[in-house]
Design a protein around this motif. Structure first.
Motif, mmCIF file in Angstrom:
data_model
loop_
_atom_site.group_PDB
_atom_site.id
_atom_site.type_symbol
_atom_site.label_atom_id
_atom_site.label_comp_id
_atom_site.label_asym_id
_atom_site.label_seq_id
_atom_site.Cartn_x
_atom_site.Cartn_y
_atom_site.Cartn_z
ATOM 1 N N UNK A 69 -2.145 9.837 -5.561
ATOM 2 C CA UNK A 69 -1.086 10.169 -4.594
ATOM 3 C C UNK A 69 -1.339 9.434 -3.286
ATOM 4 N N UNK A 70 -0.288 9.247 -2.519
ATOM 5 C CA UNK A 70 -0.423 8.664 -1.193
ATOM 6 C C UNK A 70 -0.548 7.152 -1.162
ATOM 7 N N UNK A 71 -0.240 6.479 -2.274
ATOM 8 C CA UNK A 71 -0.289 5.024 -2.293
ATOM 9 C C UNK A 71 0.923 4.514 -1.540
ATOM 10 N N UNK A 72 0.699 3.545 -0.655
ATOM 11 C CA UNK A 72 1.804 3.047 0.146
ATOM 12 C C UNK A 72 1.813 1.530 0.213
ATOM 13 N N UNK A 73 2.972 1.011 0.546
ATOM 14 C CA UNK A 73 3.172 -0.431 0.724
ATOM 15 C C UNK A 73 2.542 -0.831 2.057
ATOM 16 N N UNK A 74 1.698 -1.843 2.037
ATOM 17 C CA UNK A 74 1.006 -2.269 3.250
ATOM 18 C C UNK A 74 1.927 -3.007 4.220
ATOM 19 N N UNK A 75 3.110 -3.409 3.775
ATOM 20 C CA UNK A 75 4.035 -4.116 4.660
ATOM 21 C C UNK A 75 4.867 -3.114 5.457
ATOM 22 N N UNK A 76 5.514 -2.169 4.763
ATOM 23 C CA UNK A 76 6.387 -1.211 5.452
ATOM 24 C C UNK A 76 5.699 0.121 5.737
ATOM 25 N N UNK A 77 4.536 0.336 5.138
ATOM 26 C CA UNK A 77 3.742 1.565 5.308
ATOM 27 C C UNK A 77 4.424 2.816 4.778
ATOM 28 N N UNK A 87 -2.720 -6.783 -5.607
ATOM 29 C CA UNK A 87 -2.186 -5.795 -4.673
ATOM 30 C C UNK A 87 -0.690 -5.604 -4.945
ATOM 31 N N UNK A 88 -0.209 -4.376 -4.728
ATOM 32 C CA UNK A 88 1.171 -4.008 -5.031
ATOM 33 C C UNK A 88 1.922 -3.684 -3.754
ATOM 34 N N UNK A 90 9.074 -4.729 -3.622
ATOM 35 C CA UNK A 90 9.516 -6.108 -3.858
ATOM 36 C C UNK A 90 10.218 -6.690 -2.636
ATOM 37 N N UNK A 91 11.124 -5.926 -2.010
ATOM 38 C CA UNK A 91 11.836 -6.444 -0.834
ATOM 39 C C UNK A 91 10.884 -6.733 0.312
ATOM 40 N N UNK A 92 9.892 -5.866 0.502
ATOM 41 C CA UNK A 92 8.940 -6.042 1.610
ATOM 42 C C UNK A 92 8.110 -7.310 1.425
ATOM 43 N N UNK A 93 7.512 -7.465 0.242
ATOM 44 C CA UNK A 93 6.629 -8.607 0.028
ATOM 45 C C UNK A 93 7.428 -9.904 -0.087
ATOM 46 N N UNK A 94 8.668 -9.824 -0.582
ATOM 47 C CA UNK A 94 9.489 -11.036 -0.656
ATOM 48 C C UNK A 94 9.741 -11.598 0.742
ATOM 49 N N UNK A 95 10.103 -10.726 1.676
ATOM 50 C CA UNK A 95 10.357 -11.205 3.040
ATOM 51 C C UNK A 95 9.065 -11.688 3.693
ATOM 52 N N UNK A 96 7.933 -11.088 3.339
ATOM 53 C CA UNK A 96 6.639 -11.529 3.863
ATOM 54 C C UNK A 96 6.289 -12.919 3.330
ATOM 55 N N UNK A 97 6.468 -13.127 2.017
ATOM 56 C CA UNK A 97 6.058 -14.385 1.390
ATOM 57 C C UNK A 97 6.938 -15.560 1.808
ATOM 58 N N UNK A 98 8.160 -15.282 2.237
ATOM 59 C CA UNK A 98 9.006 -16.363 2.745
ATOM 60 C C UNK A 98 8.398 -16.949 4.015
#
Length: 125
Positions: free
Chosen positions: A69-77, A94-95, A98-106
């Motif tokens: 429990x409590x796993x979160x996206x490191x981009x949007x938190x 790392x997971x 998809x929208x968060x990491x896509x905008x990061x990787x651009x």
């Protein structure tokens, strides 16, 4: 008396030279630039961004309730919810949403958690 003055001047110059050598050693040691950090900086600069086609080739999955429990996206938190579309980065595993990491990787092709370069060459879909 002249020999005493010459001796004092020589000792003073030797002392100054010794202090300069110590200062140079401290500056080089304190700069913090190691071969590994220089290579990492070079890799980050080389992989400054990813194309949208490369990003689309990265693996993704629908998030399902996990035991952890409590796993979160490191981009949007924000935490992952069942049914969220997530991406798994191939090198570091790392997971993220998809929208968060896509905008990061651009913007930059490195993992926001561990700064590992994202490699799309060996990606298996």
């Amino acid at each position: 008396m002249v020999t005493e003055i010459v001796t004092c001047v020589i000792l003073m110059l030797v002392g100054i030279a010794f202090l300069v050598v110590i200062l140079v050693c401290l500056v080089e040691r304190g700069s913090g630039i190691t071969q590994e950090s220089a290579e990492r900086t070079t890799l980050i600069q080389r992989s400054s961004s990813m194309s949208e086609d490369d990003i689309k080739n990265l693996p993704w999955y629908d998030y399902q309730e996990d035991v952890e429990k409590g796993v979160e996206c490191a981009v949007c938190l924000e935490g992952f919810k069942p049914g969220d579309k997530c991406r798994l980065l191939p090198n570091c595993r790392h997971t993220f949403h998809a929208n968060c990491i896509d905008s990061w990787l651009i913007k930059t092709a490195v993992c926001p958690v561990c700064r590992t370069c994202v490699d799309t060459i060996n990606v298996q879909i």
